[in-house]
Design a protein around this motif. Structure first.
Motif, PDB file in Angstrom:
ATOM      1  N   SER A  73       0.823  -1.206   0.000  1.00 45.41           N
ATOM      2  CA  SER A  73       0.000   0.000   0.000  1.00 45.41           C
ATOM      3  C   SER A  73       0.860   1.260   0.000  1.00 45.41           C
ATOM      4  CB  SER A  73      -0.920   0.010   1.227  1.00 45.41           C
ATOM      5  OG  SER A  73      -0.218   0.464   2.362  1.00 45.41           O
ATOM      6  N   VAL A  74       0.286   2.378  -0.411  1.00 42.91           N
ATOM      7  CA  VAL A  74       1.032   3.644  -0.347  1.00 42.91           C
ATOM      8  C   VAL A  74       1.456   3.938   1.080  1.00 42.91           C
ATOM      9  CG1 VAL A  74       0.090   4.816  -2.390  1.00 42.91           C
ATOM     10  CG2 VAL A  74      -1.127   4.981  -0.223  1.00 42.91           C
ATOM     11  N   LEU A  75       0.638   3.553   2.044  1.00 42.44           N
ATOM     12  CA  LEU A  75       0.960   3.822   3.454  1.00 42.44           C
ATOM     13  C   LEU A  75       2.177   3.003   3.878  1.00 42.44           C
ATOM     14  CD1 LEU A  75      -2.715   3.733   4.784  1.00 42.44           C
ATOM     15  CD2 LEU A  75      -1.345   5.758   4.236  1.00 42.44           C
ATOM     16  N   THR A  76       2.191   1.737   3.491  1.00 44.79           N
ATOM     17  CA  THR A  76       3.334   0.876   3.815  1.00 44.79           C
ATOM     18  C   THR A  76       4.613   1.415   3.175  1.00 44.79           C
ATOM     19  OG1 THR A  76       1.898  -1.058   3.930  1.00 44.79           O
ATOM     20  CG2 THR A  76       4.246  -1.472   3.612  1.00 44.79           C
ATOM     21  N   GLN A  77       4.516   1.748   1.905  1.00 45.65           N
ATOM     22  CA  GLN A  77       5.722   2.225   1.205  1.00 45.65           C
ATOM     23  C   GLN A  77       6.244   3.517   1.844  1.00 45.65           C
ATOM     24  OE1 GLN A  77       5.723   2.088  -3.136  1.00 45.65           O
ATOM     25  NE2 GLN A  77       4.050   0.617  -3.148  1.00 45.65           N
TER      26      GLN A  77
END
Ligand code: PMP
Length: 369
Positions: free
Chosen positions: A263-267
């Protein structure tokens, strides 16, 4: 009352190779001292928390769009870190990332193992290797470790040559026993292996041994090094694992990965954690110092402690390890029964947590050994 509660797993058309198997099961209990899953005991710094909050706030503006499917910026940051850490110059094409190294291992087996193929590991080792093998319908082949939990290298090579697994797992440092493989022994296994060798270096930062990334250029079709931010980077909750290998191996994984798996959040959070690495990794030395102290004090109390290169210790010899595990828990200390007769595993925590663990250990030493 609950809809569907009238049936059990046995009533389902489950694949035969999953019947009767147990799920991965480290208990998640609310107790004062939690030393059972090899987490890093140091919480993120205030600066890291702020950076994660700010970085995820920025990308939240684009949450209606899918993330970068290939996570190029993150992989490039990981290449930068791993090149510095190992002295081997790696490019973004050498790196791949996923939700924890468990997902890395699963993708590797999806691509290089699966139905009709086999994986081999040297047990006792990481319990997820056989579980991910089952999940991908890969035939799991267990070879054994020596009595001191090290590799008997002649036997190990003979097993690989005789059973010809499509994938060999070498965990170094090994979980749950703590020791790592020597570069010479690893080379012999790689030379003997007919297929892929996954060197699982989840605890690599806690060891002085050189990383197996040094072997990638010489054995590009064989050597894959799996790493994680869960341990040294204190990022277990962020879920970020990665691998280093030849670019062709990364290309092969694109065939099995789910699109937009990170996810964008993880990245964004993982990139923030990598920016603060000097600060975070300074904690590794403190954990190693505590590991030495705990090992010494356990030995002084009469326990036998297996040499460890990681952030945990395997120790014994208990008359009844499951019963002793329960007694630690009764004293508010959660450690791990890894199913090795006479032994338990403790993760190295903060000094005060280790002291609490050592206090219980000294109490039990007179009755349980
Ligand atoms: N490999 C080994 C040897 C481990 O001990 C662990 C975690 N216990 C993992 C892989 C997976 O960790 P993660 O999915 O958090 O990266």
């Amino acid at each position: 009352l609950i809809p569907g509660s009238g049936i059990s797993v046995d009533d389902l058309p489950l694949r035969d190779n999953l019947r009767g198997k147990s799920a991965y099961g480290a208990p998640q209990l609310e107790v004062p001292v939690v030393l059972n899953t090899n987490e890093n005991p140091h919480p993120p710094s205030a600066a890291l928390i702020d950076d994660v909050a700010e970085s995820t706030r920025v990308v939240a503006a684009a949450l209606h769009r899918y993330p970068d499917r290939d996570a190029v910026a993150l992989r490039s940051d990981l290449a930068d870190y791993l090149s510095t850490a190992t002295g081997v110059s790696l490019g973004v094409e050498n790196l791949w990332a996923a939700n924890g190294s468990n997902e890395i291992l699963q993708q590797l087996l999806q691509a290089f193992a699966g139905p009709g193929r086999s994986s081999l590991g040297f047990v006792p080792s990481y319990s997820m290797h056989p579980i991910i093998s089952d999940g991908t319908d890969t035939t799991w082949l267990a070879a054994h470790r020596a009595a001191d939990f090290g590799l008997d290298i002649d036997y190990a090579v003979a097993e690989v040559e005789a059973r010809r697994p499509d994938v060999v797992f070498v965990t170094s440092p090994n979980n749950p026993t703590g020791g790592s493989v020597t570069p010479d022994d690893l080379r012999r296994i790689v030379e003997a292996a007919p297929g892929i060798v996954i060197v699982d270096e989840a605890y690599g930062e806690f060891s002085d041994r050189p990383s197996a990334v040094e072997l990638i250029d010489e054995f590009p079709a064989k050597v894959v090094v799996s790493r994680t931010m869960s341990k040294a980077f204190a990022f277990a909750g962020g879920r970020l694992g990665y691998l280093a290998a030849a670019p062709a191996i990364v290309e092969a994984l694109l065939l099995v990965r789910l699109p937009y798996h990170l996810s964008v959040l993880t990245q964004a959070a993982a990139r923030a954690a990598l920016r603060h690495r000097d600060d975070t990794l300074a904690g590794v030395a403190a954990i190693i110092a505590e590991r030495r102290r705990v090992a010494q004090e356990l030995s002084a109390a009469g326990f036998r402690v297996v040499d460890s290169d990681a952030n945990f210790l395997l120790f014994g010899h208990f008359t009844d390890a499951p019963a002793s595990w329960q007694r630690y828990l009764d004293h508010g200390v959660l450690i791990r029964d890894v199913g090795i007769a006479g032994h338990l595993r403790v993760t190295i925590g903060l000094a005060a947590e280790n002291d609490a663990f050592l206090d219980v250990s000294r109490t039990l030493a007179s009755t349980d050994l």
